[in-house]
Motif scaffolding. Structure first.
Motif, PDB file in Angstrom:
ATOM      1  N   PRO A  78       0.804  -1.098   0.126  1.00  0.00           N
ATOM      2  CA  PRO A  78      -0.212  -0.051   0.133  1.00  0.00           C
ATOM      3  C   PRO A  78       0.784   1.316   0.053  1.00  0.00           C
ATOM      4  O   PRO A  78       1.736   1.273   0.862  1.00  0.00           O
ATOM      5  N   CYS A  79       0.516   2.097  -0.803  1.00  0.00           N
ATOM      6  CA  CYS A  79       1.282   3.478  -1.000  1.00  0.00           C
ATOM      7  C   CYS A  79       0.262   4.648  -0.735  1.00  0.00           C
ATOM      8  O   CYS A  79      -0.850   4.682  -0.970  1.00  0.00           O
ATOM      9  N   LYS A  80       0.909   5.901  -0.579  1.00  0.00           N
ATOM     10  CA  LYS A  80       0.168   6.797   0.026  1.00  0.00           C
ATOM     11  C   LYS A  80       0.856   8.091  -0.321  1.00  0.00           C
ATOM     12  O   LYS A  80       2.068   8.031  -0.316  1.00  0.00           O
ATOM     13  N   ALA A  81       0.567   9.167  -1.043  1.00  0.00           N
ATOM     14  CA  ALA A  81       0.947  10.547  -1.183  1.00  0.00           C
ATOM     15  C   ALA A  81       0.162  11.594  -1.196  1.00  0.00           C
ATOM     16  O   ALA A  81      -0.848  11.606  -1.532  1.00  0.00           O
ATOM     17  N   ARG A  82       1.064  12.645  -0.821  1.00  0.00           N
ATOM     18  CA  ARG A  82       0.037  14.093  -0.674  1.00  0.00           C
ATOM     19  C   ARG A  82       0.647  14.882  -1.775  1.00  0.00           C
ATOM     20  O   ARG A  82       1.977  15.449  -1.576  1.00  0.00           O
ATOM     21  N   LEU A  83       0.010  15.158  -2.972  1.00  0.00           N
ATOM     22  CA  LEU A  83       0.605  16.213  -3.938  1.00  0.00           C
ATOM     23  C   LEU A  83       0.288  17.672  -3.879  1.00  0.00           C
ATOM     24  O   LEU A  83      -0.666  18.164  -3.204  1.00  0.00           O
ATOM     25  N   ASP A  84       1.489  18.244  -3.910  1.00  0.00           N
ATOM     26  CA  ASP A  84       1.133  19.803  -3.650  1.00  0.00           C
ATOM     27  C   ASP A  84       0.541  20.203  -4.700  1.00  0.00           C
ATOM     28  O   ASP A  84      -0.632  20.914  -4.197  1.00  0.00           O
ATOM     29  N   PHE A  85       0.614  19.962  -5.838  1.00  0.00           N
ATOM     30  CA  PHE A  85      -0.109  20.598  -6.913  1.00  0.00           C
ATOM     31  C   PHE A  85      -0.097  19.927  -8.261  1.00  0.00           C
ATOM     32  O   PHE A  85       0.737  19.197  -8.671  1.00  0.00           O
ATOM     33  N   LEU A  86      -1.209  19.755  -8.808  1.00  0.00           N
ATOM     34  CA  LEU A  86      -1.744  18.867  -9.837  1.00  0.00           C
ATOM     35  C   LEU A  86      -2.553  19.512 -11.052  1.00  0.00           C
ATOM     36  O   LEU A  86      -3.788  20.120 -10.315  1.00  0.00           O
ATOM     37  N   VAL A  87      -2.265  19.807 -12.401  1.00  0.00           N
ATOM     38  CA  VAL A  87      -3.042  20.341 -13.060  1.00  0.00           C
ATOM     39  C   VAL A  87      -2.954  19.935 -14.508  1.00  0.00           C
ATOM     40  O   VAL A  87      -1.875  19.576 -15.045  1.00  0.00           O
ATOM     41  N   ASP A  88      -3.993  19.261 -15.175  1.00  0.00           N
ATOM     42  CA  ASP A  88      -3.957  18.518 -16.414  1.00  0.00           C
ATOM     43  C   ASP A  88      -2.914  17.424 -16.272  1.00  0.00           C
ATOM     44  O   ASP A  88      -2.911  16.384 -15.456  1.00  0.00           O
ATOM     45  N   SER A  89      -1.973  17.494 -16.975  1.00  0.00           N
ATOM     46  CA  SER A  89      -0.683  16.503 -17.059  1.00  0.00           C
ATOM     47  C   SER A  89       0.429  16.858 -16.376  1.00  0.00           C
ATOM     48  O   SER A  89       1.538  16.485 -16.424  1.00  0.00           O
ATOM     49  N   VAL A  90       0.335  18.002 -15.642  1.00  0.00           N
ATOM     50  CA  VAL A  90       1.506  18.587 -14.830  1.00  0.00           C
ATOM     51  C   VAL A  90       1.533  18.653 -13.317  1.00  0.00           C
ATOM     52  O   VAL A  90       0.525  18.778 -12.689  1.00  0.00           O
ATOM     53  N   LEU A  91       2.770  17.892 -13.056  1.00  0.00           N
ATOM     54  CA  LEU A  91       2.737  17.639 -11.627  1.00  0.00           C
ATOM     55  C   LEU A  91       3.882  18.512 -11.031  1.00  0.00           C
ATOM     56  O   LEU A  91       5.037  18.866 -11.589  1.00  0.00           O
ATOM     57  N   ALA A  92       3.649  19.336  -9.744  1.00  0.00           N
ATOM     58  CA  ALA A  92       4.589  20.118  -9.116  1.00  0.00           C
ATOM     59  C   ALA A  92       4.609  19.863  -7.819  1.00  0.00           C
ATOM     60  O   ALA A  92       3.904  19.830  -7.172  1.00  0.00           O
ATOM     61  N   ASP A  93       5.837  20.248  -7.249  1.00  0.00           N
ATOM     62  CA  ASP A  93       5.994  20.237  -5.841  1.00  0.00           C
ATOM     63  C   ASP A  93       6.904  21.378  -5.435  1.00  0.00           C
ATOM     64  O   ASP A  93       7.786  21.774  -5.933  1.00  0.00           O
ATOM     65  N   LEU A  94       6.489  22.169  -4.107  1.00  0.00           N
ATOM     66  CA  LEU A  94       7.232  23.334  -3.592  1.00  0.00           C
ATOM     67  C   LEU A  94       8.429  22.636  -2.687  1.00  0.00           C
ATOM     68  O   LEU A  94       8.017  21.866  -1.768  1.00  0.00           O
ATOM     69  N   LYS A  95       9.583  23.458  -2.792  1.00  0.00           N
ATOM     70  CA  LYS A  95      10.671  23.074  -1.976  1.00  0.00           C
ATOM     71  C   LYS A  95      11.271  24.372  -1.414  1.00  0.00           C
ATOM     72  O   LYS A  95      11.401  25.185  -2.289  1.00  0.00           O
ATOM     73  N   GLY A  96      11.299  24.434  -0.256  1.00  0.00           N
ATOM     74  CA  GLY A  96      12.128  25.612   0.580  1.00  0.00           C
ATOM     75  C   GLY A  96      13.648  25.287   0.415  1.00  0.00           C
ATOM     76  O   GLY A  96      14.362  25.276   1.267  1.00  0.00           O
ATOM     77  N   TYR A  97      14.309  25.194  -0.832  1.00  0.00           N
ATOM     78  CA  TYR A  97      15.666  25.012  -1.139  1.00  0.00           C
ATOM     79  C   TYR A  97      16.420  26.203  -0.573  1.00  0.00           C
ATOM     80  O   TYR A  97      17.748  25.923  -0.637  1.00  0.00           O
ATOM     81  N   GLY A  98      15.881  27.311  -0.525  1.00  0.00           N
ATOM     82  CA  GLY A  98      16.700  28.509  -0.263  1.00  0.00           C
ATOM     83  C   GLY A  98      17.443  29.248  -1.430  1.00  0.00           C
ATOM     84  O   GLY A  98      18.494  29.808  -1.072  1.00  0.00           O
ATOM     85  N   THR A  99      17.221  28.766  -2.733  1.00  0.00           N
ATOM     86  CA  THR A  99      17.910  29.209  -3.912  1.00  0.00           C
ATOM     87  C   THR A  99      17.250  29.072  -5.123  1.00  0.00           C
ATOM     88  O   THR A  99      16.249  28.382  -5.176  1.00  0.00           O
ATOM     89  N   ALA A 100      17.500  30.086  -5.918  1.00  0.00           N
ATOM     90  CA  ALA A 100      16.719  30.008  -7.128  1.00  0.00           C
ATOM     91  C   ALA A 100      17.964  29.525  -8.380  1.00  0.00           C
ATOM     92  O   ALA A 100      17.608  29.897  -9.362  1.00  0.00           O
ATOM     93  N   ASN A 101      19.078  29.109  -7.981  1.00  0.00           N
ATOM     94  CA  ASN A 101      20.166  28.801  -8.908  1.00  0.00           C
ATOM     95  C   ASN A 101      19.653  27.380  -9.127  1.00  0.00           C
ATOM     96  O   ASN A 101      19.918  26.320  -8.576  1.00  0.00           O
TER      97      ASN A 101
END
Length: 199
Positions: free
Chosen positions: A103-126
Motif C-alpha cells: 500500500p502506498c500513499k502520497a500528498r501532492l502539492d499541485f496537479l493540473v492537467d498532465s503537470v505535477l509540481a512540488d514546492l521546495k524551500g531550498y533557499g536558492t533559485a540557482n
C-alpha cells in the motif's frame, strides 16, 4: 532538548504557512493564527483556546510566509502555473505498488492537467544548486513516488514534473526546475523501485 523541539515546530509551522498561502490562500485564516506577544500567561492562554486546532505563528513567521509567497507570485512562470484554472492542490492519493502490492500513499502539492509540481524551500533559485539539492535530498525519488501516484492511483498520464524552489529570505527569489521524464525522474524511478522491492 526543548529548544530543538520548539525550533522544529516553528520551522514546520512556517513551511505549512508558505504552502497554504501559495496553494490554498482561501483557507489560510481558517487554519492559521498569529499571536503578537509572549506565548505564556492568561492572555496567551485565552487566545490559544480561541484558536485551538490552528497552526500558531508569530509576526515574524507570518511576515516571512507572506514575503516568500509574494516572491513566488512575482515569478511569472510560477504565478501562471499556480493560477492555472482547474488546478488541484494538496491532493491525497492511495494506491498499491503494482510490483509488490505494498500500500502506498502520497500528498501532492499541485496537479493540473498532465503537470505535477512540488514546492521546495531550498533557499536558492540557482538551477544548478537546485539540481544538487534534488539529488542529495532524494527529491527525484520522492517525485517518482508522486508520479506513480498520478499514473496508478489517479489514472493521469503525467508529461511534466516540476520543482518550485523558493527562498524564505529576501529578496525571496523563485525558480521552476523540470525533472525530465527520461532523466532525473527515470533515475528516481529506478531507485524507488529498488527500495520497494527490498521493502
Amino acid at each position: 532538548c526543548q529548544g530543538a523541539v520548539d525550533s522544529d515546530t516553528s520551522s514546520r509551522g512556517l513551511l505549512r504557512a508558505i504552502h497554504a498561502l501559495a496553494l490554498e490562500p482561501e483557507h489560510f485564516n481558517r487554519d492559521f493564527a498569529c499571536f503578537d506577544g509572549v506565548r505564556r500567561g492568561k492572555a496567551y492562554d485565552a487566545w490559544a483556546l480561541c484558536n485551538e486546532g490552528k497552526t500558531h505563528l508569530n509576526p515574524n513567521e507570518l511576515a516571512t510566509a507572506r514575503g516568500t509567497v509574494a516572491g513566488i507570485l512575482r515569478h511569472k512562470p510560477a504565478r501562471d502555473l499556480l493560477t492555472t484554472p482547474g488546478a488541484r492542490t494538496e491532493v491525497t492519493v492511495q494506491w498499491k505498488h503494482p510490483g509488490t502490492g505494498v500500500p502506498c500513499k502520497a500528498r501532492l502539492d499541485f496537479l493540473v492537467d498532465s503537470v505535477l509540481a512540488d514546492l521546495k524551500g531550498y533557499g536558492t533559485a540557482n538551477p544548478r544548486e537546485i539540481a544538487r539539492r534534488i539529488a542529495s535530498l532524494g527529491a527525484h525519488i520522492q517525485m517518482a513516488h508522486y508520479h506513480e501516484a498520478c499514473t496508478i492511483g489517479l489514472g493521469i498520464n503525467i508529461t511534466q514534473v516540476l520543482v518550485l524552489s523558493y527562498e524564505t529570505k529576501a529578496p525571496h527569489d523563485t525558480a521552476l526546475v523540470e525533472l525530465e521524464l527520461d532523466g532525473a525522474l527515470a533515475i528516481g524511478q529506478k531507485r524507488r523501485e529498488e527500495l520497494m522491492l527490498a521493502y
